[in-house]
Design an enzyme around this catalytic site. Structure first.
Site, PDB file in Angstrom:
ATOM      1  N   ARG A   1       0.816  -1.224   0.000  1.00  0.00           N
ATOM      2  CA  ARG A   1       0.000   0.000   0.000  1.00  0.00           C
ATOM      3  C   ARG A   1       0.849   1.274   0.000  1.00  0.00           C
ATOM      4  O   ARG A   1       0.413   2.301  -0.498  1.00  0.00           O
ATOM      5  CB  ARG A   1      -0.961  -0.006   1.198  1.00  0.00           C
ATOM      6  CG  ARG A   1      -2.167  -0.890   0.947  1.00  0.00           C
ATOM      7  CD  ARG A   1      -3.135  -0.860   2.096  1.00  0.00           C
ATOM      8  NE  ARG A   1      -4.384  -1.512   1.734  1.00  0.00           N
ATOM      9  CZ  ARG A   1      -5.347  -1.811   2.603  1.00  0.00           C
ATOM     10  NH1 ARG A   1      -5.190  -1.522   3.884  1.00  0.00           N
ATOM     11  NH2 ARG A   1      -6.449  -2.390   2.192  1.00  0.00           N
TER      12      ARG A   1
ATOM     13  N   GLY B   1      -7.046  -8.940   0.506  1.00  0.00           N
ATOM     14  CA  GLY B   1      -5.806  -9.075   1.282  1.00  0.00           C
ATOM     15  C   GLY B   1      -5.080 -10.393   1.081  1.00  0.00           C
ATOM     16  O   GLY B   1      -3.891 -10.414   0.777  1.00  0.00           O
TER      17      GLY B   1
ATOM     18  N   LYS C   1     -16.036 -17.503   3.849  1.00  0.00           N
ATOM     19  CA  LYS C   1     -17.470 -17.355   4.141  1.00  0.00           C
ATOM     20  C   LYS C   1     -18.299 -17.096   2.887  1.00  0.00           C
ATOM     21  O   LYS C   1     -18.159 -16.058   2.252  1.00  0.00           O
ATOM     22  CB  LYS C   1     -17.679 -16.210   5.134  1.00  0.00           C
ATOM     23  CG  LYS C   1     -17.393 -16.627   6.559  1.00  0.00           C
ATOM     24  CD  LYS C   1     -17.583 -15.469   7.510  1.00  0.00           C
ATOM     25  CE  LYS C   1     -19.009 -15.384   8.020  1.00  0.00           C
ATOM     26  NZ  LYS C   1     -19.170 -14.262   8.975  1.00  0.00           N
TER      27      LYS C   1
ATOM     28  N   GLY D   1     -12.171  -4.920   1.537  1.00  0.00           N
ATOM     29  CA  GLY D   1     -13.592  -4.608   1.685  1.00  0.00           C
ATOM     30  C   GLY D   1     -14.137  -3.712   0.578  1.00  0.00           C
ATOM     31  O   GLY D   1     -15.214  -3.971   0.023  1.00  0.00           O
TER      32      GLY D   1
HETATM   33  C1  3PG Z   1      -8.798  -1.801   5.062  1.00  0.00           C
HETATM   34  O1  3PG Z   1      -7.666  -2.270   5.203  1.00  0.00           O
HETATM   35  O2  3PG Z   1      -9.795  -2.502   4.847  1.00  0.00           O
HETATM   36  C2  3PG Z   1      -8.933  -0.301   5.089  1.00  0.00           C
HETATM   37  O3  3PG Z   1      -7.745   0.296   5.491  1.00  0.00           O
HETATM   38  C3  3PG Z   1     -10.059   0.101   6.001  1.00  0.00           C
HETATM   39  O4  3PG Z   1      -9.812  -0.364   7.293  1.00  0.00           O
HETATM   40  P1  3PG Z   1     -10.971  -0.998   8.152  1.00  0.00           P
HETATM   41  O5  3PG Z   1     -11.405  -2.285   7.488  1.00  0.00           O
HETATM   42  O6  3PG Z   1     -10.388  -1.209   9.525  1.00  0.00           O
HETATM   43  O7  3PG Z   1     -12.099   0.016   8.172  1.00  0.00           O
HETATM   44 MG    MG Z   2     -11.054  -3.798   6.040  1.00  0.00          MG
END
Ligand code: 3PG
Ligand code: MG
Length: 392
Positions: free
Chosen positions: A35, A351, A196, A374
């Site tokens: 990142r 991720g 999931k 997300g």
């Molecule tokens: C992530 O890694 O998903 C973003 O940085 C947002 O973080 P969060 O999921 O803790 O809101």
């Molecule tokens: Mg997140």
């Protein structure tokens, strides 16, 4: 969406640059710098345009409290090194800082504000906090696509008080995802894995209407095998997902989208166990399904071979143990091979998938690898992301 690339008048302006520097930390050490690496071009672009930069970011989930382990310090140091420029970390109470606190020295070009989530106002999308941050600069730039699903003060509310632009990396993310969801070169295949199925049901449903093949692997495929009447032993599974699976199969029939799930598996007695290949009707009660089997790999590779576009989110098995990473590795290898021949447009995100590709050194052989988890998934679900909405 206004883009910093189109703004020729950045010179001498102060820019609030929202980044997602939420990198994994282990005892204060950064374990994956992706990142940070990805936003270097944005910072260099702004520096070239003689802008003064105030970096905004969060790391982790300190929930409104100052937690020393979640300081941006190691991230600031990494950035300094990569840019070969000084970056000063501002640790003073952010609610009490003012524009005179930086850039008094002509040579100062970049400062970084300490973790925004040390203040509960950030996640509460607090108006006063957002307004105060906005008062520190002339322009706001969001280059944090991976946070744009959060309606937080530094992502959403802030845009009401200051001219707002999209950053270079955010644009790349959106271009790649738009390309894969609208300007598709068919056949298009999605490989979706992870644990999931309930968390990905809306994405799968949204993709069924646009994609030719959806390959379901990883822990969530176990639910399908169970639904089909196979023994899955002690494998990861979710309760009450028969209806979800029924919906997936019904919709896929209607939309003429093929759903592919494992035809054979690799099991272990436990997560650290050694791998054994099994036919679906040959898994016993004390075993765990931890990867796809060779027959399934062959089927998936054939589909990748026939596809012009591919989207991948979620590993095919428990890749953290190399004994069960073969499925994911073979999929990655096949996509890389097609990419090298220029016969596929490939996008990966999430991720686990990004860390898998980094481990394999395959990241550069995808057309696009999203740093988002997300936000990537919510975008694919067809949801409007608050941070993107605010830029429009
Ligand atoms: C992530 O890694 O998903 C973003 O940085 C947002 O973080 P969060 O999921 O803790 O809101
Ligand atoms: Mg997140």
């Amino acid at each position: 969406m206004r883009n910093i690339k189109d703004e020729f008048n950045l010179g001498e302006k102060k820019i609030l640059l929202r980044l997602d520097l939420n990198v994994p930390l282990n005892n204060g050490k950064i374990t994956d710098t992706t990142r940070i690496d990805k936003i270097i071009p944005t910072i260099n672009f702004l520096l070239k345009n003689k802008a003064k930069i105030i970096i905004l970011s969060h790391v982790g989930r300190p929930k409104g409290k100052i937690i020393n382990e979640l300081s941006l310090k190691p991230i600031c140091q990494n950035l300094k090194k990569q840019l070969n420029e000084n970056v000063r970390l501002i640790t003073k109470n952010l609610k009490k800082i003012n524009p005179d606190d930086f850039f008094n020295n002509q040579n100062e070009k970049i400062v970084m504000l300490e973790n925004l989530r040390f203040y509960e106002e950030e996640e509460k999308n607090n108006k006063e906090f957002a307004k105060h941050l906005a008062s520190l600069a002339d322009i706001y730039v969001n280059d944090a696509f991976s946070c744009s699903h959060r309606a937080h003060a530094s992502i959403f509310e802030i845009t009401k008080f200051i001219p707002t632009y999209a950053g270079l990396q955010l644009n790349l993310e959106i271009d790649a995802l738009t390309k894969i969801t609208s300007e598709i070169q068919k056949p298009i295949t999605c490989i979706i894995g992870g644990s999931k199925i309930s968390s990905k049901i809306n994405i799968i449903k949204n993709l069924i209407t646009k994609f030719d093949n959806i390959i379901i692997v990883g822990g969530m495929a176990n639910n399908i095998l169970k639904y089909k009447g196979y023994e899955i032993g002690k494998s990861l599974q979710e309760d009450n997902c028969d209806q979800i699976i029924e919906e997936i199969f019904l919709l896929s029939k209607k939309e003429n989208c093929k759903i592919i799930y494992p035809e054979d598996v690799t099991i272990g007695k436990n997560l650290n166990g050694s791998p054994e290949i099994r036919e679906l009707n040959n898994v016993s009660k004390d075993e765990l399904i931890l990867d796809i089997g060779p027959k399934t790999i062959k089927i998936i590779n054939q589909l990748i071979e026939e596809s012009n576009t591919i989207l991948w989110n979620g590993p095919a098995g428990y890749f953290e143990n190399p004994n069960f990473s073969k499925g994911s590795t073979e999929i990655a290898k096949k996509i890389v091979e097609k990419n090298k021949n220029n016969t596929i447009y490939s996008v990966a995100g999430g991720g686990d998938t990004v860390s898998l590709l980094n481990n394999l050194g395959a990241t550069n052989n995808f057309n696009f690898v999203s740093t988002a988890g997300g936000a990537f998934l919510e975008y694919l679900e067809g949801k409007e992301l608050p941070g993107i909405k605010a830029l429009n």
